[in-house]
Design a protein around this motif. Structure first.
Motif: not given
Lengths: 246, 246, 246, 246, 246, 246
Positions: E178, E12, E6
């Protein structure tokens, strides 16, 4: 005068079709869904044993009312008063009118220390919502009083209802006095009057307003005549609705 | 009927002493401190060139009013509506009544795109505050219109005032119709009516309420007679107040 | 310094004409209509036997105040706080200042379990409304205490009033310290100070604000001198008003 | 006088420990978490290009402030003002004080048409929250102005900050003038004063209140002396915090 | 799936850095300053002996919560709800969620007639404020219960805490489930879910919303898996924070 | 499982009788009076050409909803939110849920710059008012979109409706998962879940709450199964109602 026909085919002294669905609500102590033409008002009566603290100990009851319109009861949507955070002047005024009118036909001593709240919620509005509300409220009130008697909150011999109560609007349009105005008529009326009468033909409220031009004594008299006649017919509808056991 | 004397020595058809101090406020475009006996109301008129946005471009003006009571204008102190955070139903109702009544005697086209707000603040209350307010408001309004003409916001030939306006309360006490009730009378009245009339003797508002018992047509008629007579006297007081140059 | 003359002809250390109409209200336990030039404030005192629940049982009383301006007391109309549904910061601030100041000269034990609410309603505003309000409130308070003594809510020997109380504004305009500013002076002042003093010349509140530029110690001192002198004169006016039996 | 020691061991003319965490907030244009002893206030500055509509086109900026306390910043929990639906008088008063004080050290022309809002949220309260708020607000303001310069909303040569600004409370306890009162001291003080001063030693606000007994000129003078000295020390803390690059 | 990284480098299924400063407030009966990355929430618990009147005499306690955001906790400043005079729907909703969740792990009989109010004030917001609030609130609650036991308001053998409580957000972004979304992720999520779980891995609240497109059963399942795993980790952080004596 | 019968004779997986009176309101652009057993909700859709200012110029529309209960829709009368002056948390929460859910099945680009407000007024309440409201709101929405197409506010080829939408409550009572809870069941449920699904069987909202005890994954799964099945049946009712030309 009766040669003149209105947009919906009525004569000047004719009411719109009136229906009263008594006991519409499964949970209220009294209720009526009343319609004056397209105007529909749901009236529910809430019976509570006891009175507000400031009234306690006097052996007397209390009757009050609240009026409100659904946001899309009207042709264009209005903002909700709950969202605006305040009740408008018109709502206040009509709630007070309904409560005051109902109290005029209730013997508070005979009611005893009980409180009745009448909610009049306009589901659809096409003129005359306050008069339909009062006329329907009386039916809900009568049933709530009967409920109170059944539950023994009201004495078996007590007669809290002094008289019946109905209301109707009258107005002058193009110089002609007319009964029970629908919305488009109401908007055009020079003078507009709401009259609350008892079943015995007495006045409880007379509220006349010059919307267009001030009116003279003769016009006032003709409006009162129309209203008294309309009140008699509405009283008949109420009687019929209340005859059937709820 | 005039043999009956009231607590303050008046006959049933007699007004309380009326005084109108025109131009009481040094800053408003029109003003009057009016008294009906112990009832004192300060009426100020605010003239603004222009109208609210929703009215703009129609070549018409607007007149509105706000009524309020000082917390200790009454015998026992009331909480301020500003402190409670909301305006009560009665205040709303009376503000609307005053504004609507004044608009009935104003030609909005002749007024042009100007707005007049009349504030009626009750400094001391002893019954009849709304009728005193309307009677005083007319004087403040007349002066504000004159101010607007002087400032050329209103055309020299325009005649925004169609008629003059006064108001008075009437009621039935112990079966006797009486004019201009003071507070103790008002509390005892079976029926209570506020009547707004023009200088020409036409009705602008008729608001009758059965406080005690419903009333019949004959009683209604006698109240209207009293009110029309009272209106003529109040109109005289207004004329005198407005004759003097402010 | 006294060679400088102000717009209305006053010298820098001169008050505007002061009038105190004691007992203006027919219904309040104490009242005064006070004017500082064109500024007019109606002060009414409401005496209630008993105290708010949270204070009960301590043998002490309570004094509080509410300040408000009529919408057209000012040169251009303000919206009513009741209509806006909330009280503004300035109103809150001044109400608190008046109440706090009055409490500084009242012996709450001598007052006993009684409550006095002073309402200060500005009928016309031309600067100095809060100082006029405090000065008038003291007179209304004194009368309400006397009323309480007459009604035996206050003991015959109790002396609830410790001292008298007056207030005045001072400010620096074009570098010159001046007493009792009217509105146009107040708007131009670099520094603006409200001072509440007792009849014995002690300070109860000193609230100085640099509206234009921060001020130094010397300027502060000259303002305090002016204010103390003004307080003495106001105390004289109060004494005269209270000498006459109401 | 300095022989007297307070509950926390300070001398009468001593401040509590002061800390200023500049840039505490990751998102605001300026911020400071300031503590005066156990009192902790989070000050954030929001810089907006442009001004409210009523100020537009005058080439001047605007600075305002809002003060609030977390419900459990105090020893016993207070209800939230958002839940009560209205802001209390004290909150209003302090927000206005902070905004007015900050504006006294900002040249609005040099700021240009930009708006800065300073939020002062009390995370923990132990007396002196308004003075800590002002002292911290100045640091947040200075950083927001610097941010505005970096973003070219403020001209490179413009000097919007006229002076620095700090505030401190002083009071008389058992006859002794003391600096920077903590909560338990504040509750006992006969006289309580909040003083806002600039870095150059000029007064911006002087707000003295007789909580217990009225005070005389000599006491007032000694409090002002203490406050000016305290202001100098606080100005040093601010300088140190602002020296470091944020 | 864990190959995807990310914006901040997390996988995630990874939480942001979590810190819990227990006992941050010197005055509250329990408190924790919790951070989920840049999101910071101050949770304070107020313990009051006794319950609201409508609950009295049942031998049971009450736990409730209030959530609020500082105006500049967010990237652009929001108006204060206290200034707007009303609490927004989102605030109401989250306050109710927190209170309801906490009550699910408290045995009200064991708590006895005591009330605990948890205030969750967001000092800085970067997504997940409600889940951080719940996770921190549990720590404050645990300490307040311990305080109540020490003060003997809670019996020595009573076990008011049935289980521990934590909350985390999950969502689907570009098709990938996520854990613990920060603000920019939250804005982009097609589906957003807040899950409140107990230390034993049971669900207390599951609130899933299709922000972009409706979701199917398989997606729902994968989100629940992630949330349960995240709940376990948060429970560990709470345990560590509570191990140390406050 | 289906051997268990509920108070009204239903099996655990059975809906109450559902009726949909499409076009109940004579004036709204779309409307439906829906009943789930004794629960009755009047849903009206108001179509307005144009969008709120903050959305203008993006070529996208907006759909929002307001939920409210009549004061005597419930067994005991509730105070009106308009009278209380504020909307409660529950009302806010449900209004937001309805609006959010409807938006999930509307393509805002296809809607164009038009606004639809759905009012859901509960006339009678017996559990499941929010799910009945959503199910009825979809019917009113569909008709309002058709109206917009007829009036050419929506392009002839535009397909604003992506899917249909229905909602149902599920809960665990005495360990048994049950569909469409009536009020007395809802009050007894250990876990209560409202599920909003599309006609294609996708989830739009899943809101599960442990009212009594936290629930495990297996229970959650069985509730979701029930809800999906209930959604299919409700979709059938909607199809039938919409088949008939209004």
């Amino acid at each position: 005068m009766t040669d003149i026909l209105r947009a919906d085919g009525r004569t000047p002294d004719q009411l719109r079709p009136v229906t009263i669905e008594r006991g519409w609500s499964a949970q209220a102590e009294g209720s009526a869904l009343i319609s004056f033409g397209r105007t529909k008002v749901l009236c529910t009566a809430t019976f509570t044993n006891g009175v507000p603290r400031w009234m306690a100990g006097k052996g007397k009851g209390w009757v009050t009312a609240e009026y409100s319109m659904l946001p899309r009861s009207t042709n264009s949507r209005m903002d909700r008063e709950s969202v605006k955070g305040r009740i408008g002047g018109r709502t206040h005024e009509i709630s007070r009118l309904i409560g005051r009118s109902l109290r005029a036909v209730v013997d508070m001593k005979a009611l005893g220390e009980n409180t009745i709240v009448i909610d009049c919620d306009v589901l659809q509005a096409d003129g005359g919502t306050r008069t339909a509300a009062i006329t329907g409220a009386y039916v809900a009130l009568a049933d709530a009083l009967e409920w109170g008697r059944t539950k023994k909150f009201i004495g078996q011999k007590a007669q809290p209802l002094i008289d019946s109560l109905a209301a109707v609007s009258v107005g002058i349009i193009d110089g002609v006095p007319m009964l029970d105005l629908e919305y488009t008529e109401d908007s055009r009326a020079e003078t507009d009057m709401n009259v609350v009468v008892t079943g015995r033909g007495l006045f409880v409220e007379v509220q006349g307003t010059a919307e267009g031009a001030p009116f003279d004594r003769r016009e006032l008299d003709s409006l009162l005549d129309l209203a008294l006649a309309g009140g008699i017919t509405l009283t008949e509808f109420q009687k019929k609705a209340l005859e059937v056991s709820a």
